[in-house]
Design a protein around this motif. Sequence first.
Motif, PDB file in Angstrom:
ATOM      1  N   PHE A  36      -1.166   4.143  -0.639  1.00  0.00           N
ATOM      2  CA  PHE A  36      -0.229   5.083  -0.037  1.00  0.00           C
ATOM      3  C   PHE A  36       0.739   5.626  -1.081  1.00  0.00           C
ATOM      4  O   PHE A  36       1.069   6.812  -1.075  1.00  0.00           O
ATOM      5  CB  PHE A  36       0.545   4.413   1.105  1.00  0.00           C
ATOM      6  N   VAL A  37       1.205   4.772  -1.978  1.00  0.00           N
ATOM      7  CA  VAL A  37       2.121   5.219  -3.031  1.00  0.00           C
ATOM      8  C   VAL A  37       1.434   6.261  -3.916  1.00  0.00           C
ATOM      9  O   VAL A  37       2.051   7.246  -4.329  1.00  0.00           O
ATOM     10  CB  VAL A  37       2.609   4.016  -3.865  1.00  0.00           C
ATOM     11  N   LYS A  38       0.153   6.074  -4.173  1.00  0.00           N
ATOM     12  CA  LYS A  38      -0.575   6.980  -5.058  1.00  0.00           C
ATOM     13  C   LYS A  38      -0.938   8.304  -4.379  1.00  0.00           C
ATOM     14  O   LYS A  38      -0.786   9.365  -4.970  1.00  0.00           O
ATOM     15  CB  LYS A  38      -1.847   6.293  -5.555  1.00  0.00           C
ATOM     16  N   TYR A  39      -1.415   8.259  -3.128  1.00  0.00           N
ATOM     17  CA  TYR A  39      -1.951   9.460  -2.472  1.00  0.00           C
ATOM     18  C   TYR A  39      -1.124   9.958  -1.284  1.00  0.00           C
ATOM     19  O   TYR A  39      -1.494  10.942  -0.661  1.00  0.00           O
ATOM     20  CB  TYR A  39      -3.381   9.206  -1.986  1.00  0.00           C
ATOM     21  N   TRP A  40      -0.065   9.292  -0.912  1.00  0.00           N
ATOM     22  CA  TRP A  40       0.786   9.625   0.233  1.00  0.00           C
ATOM     23  C   TRP A  40      -0.019   9.712   1.515  1.00  0.00           C
ATOM     24  O   TRP A  40      -0.875   8.886   1.763  1.00  0.00           O
ATOM     25  CB  TRP A  40       1.593  10.889  -0.037  1.00  0.00           C
ATOM     26  N   VAL A  41       0.235  10.687   2.351  1.00  0.00           N
ATOM     27  CA  VAL A  41      -0.364  10.752   3.689  1.00  0.00           C
ATOM     28  C   VAL A  41      -1.878  10.913   3.622  1.00  0.00           C
ATOM     29  O   VAL A  41      -2.596  10.414   4.488  1.00  0.00           O
ATOM     30  CB  VAL A  41       0.279  11.894   4.503  1.00  0.00           C
ATOM     31  N   ALA A  42      -2.378  11.568   2.596  1.00  0.00           N
ATOM     32  CA  ALA A  42      -3.828  11.750   2.468  1.00  0.00           C
ATOM     33  C   ALA A  42      -4.561  10.419   2.364  1.00  0.00           C
ATOM     34  O   ALA A  42      -5.747  10.329   2.674  1.00  0.00           O
ATOM     35  CB  ALA A  42      -4.141  12.610   1.252  1.00  0.00           C
ATOM     36  N   SER A  43      -3.857   9.369   1.951  1.00  0.00           N
ATOM     37  CA  SER A  43      -4.505   8.066   1.788  1.00  0.00           C
ATOM     38  C   SER A  43      -4.835   7.398   3.112  1.00  0.00           C
ATOM     39  O   SER A  43      -5.617   6.462   3.154  1.00  0.00           O
ATOM     40  CB  SER A  43      -3.608   7.137   0.980  1.00  0.00           C
ATOM     41  N   LEU A  44      -4.244   7.867   4.196  1.00  0.00           N
ATOM     42  CA  LEU A  44      -4.481   7.229   5.487  1.00  0.00           C
ATOM     43  C   LEU A  44      -5.841   7.594   6.071  1.00  0.00           C
ATOM     44  O   LEU A  44      -6.348   6.906   6.944  1.00  0.00           O
ATOM     45  CB  LEU A  44      -3.366   7.579   6.467  1.00  0.00           C
ATOM     46  N   GLY A  45      -6.436   8.666   5.594  1.00  0.00           N
ATOM     47  CA  GLY A  45      -7.774   9.043   6.028  1.00  0.00           C
ATOM     48  C   GLY A  45      -8.822   8.318   5.200  1.00  0.00           C
ATOM     49  O   GLY A  45      -8.510   7.486   4.352  1.00  0.00           O
TER      50      GLY A  45
END
Length: 65
Positions: A36-45
Amino acid sequence: MRCRIILACADGASNKGVAARLRSTPHAVGRWRARFVKYWVASLGDMPRPGRPRTVNLFHPVFRR
């Protein structure tokens, strides 16, 4: 589960505390926190998987009903 982990971490809980509360492992919590720290919201997918791409197109008219 991903969102619950991130929200619990945002409250300031440790990886062990979040893992115990959500019945996960500290390793998994740490992995999602770092992602999450690396990709922000896009990481949740779902991220692209390694390996050969799919050969079946589920959007082809044969598979639609």
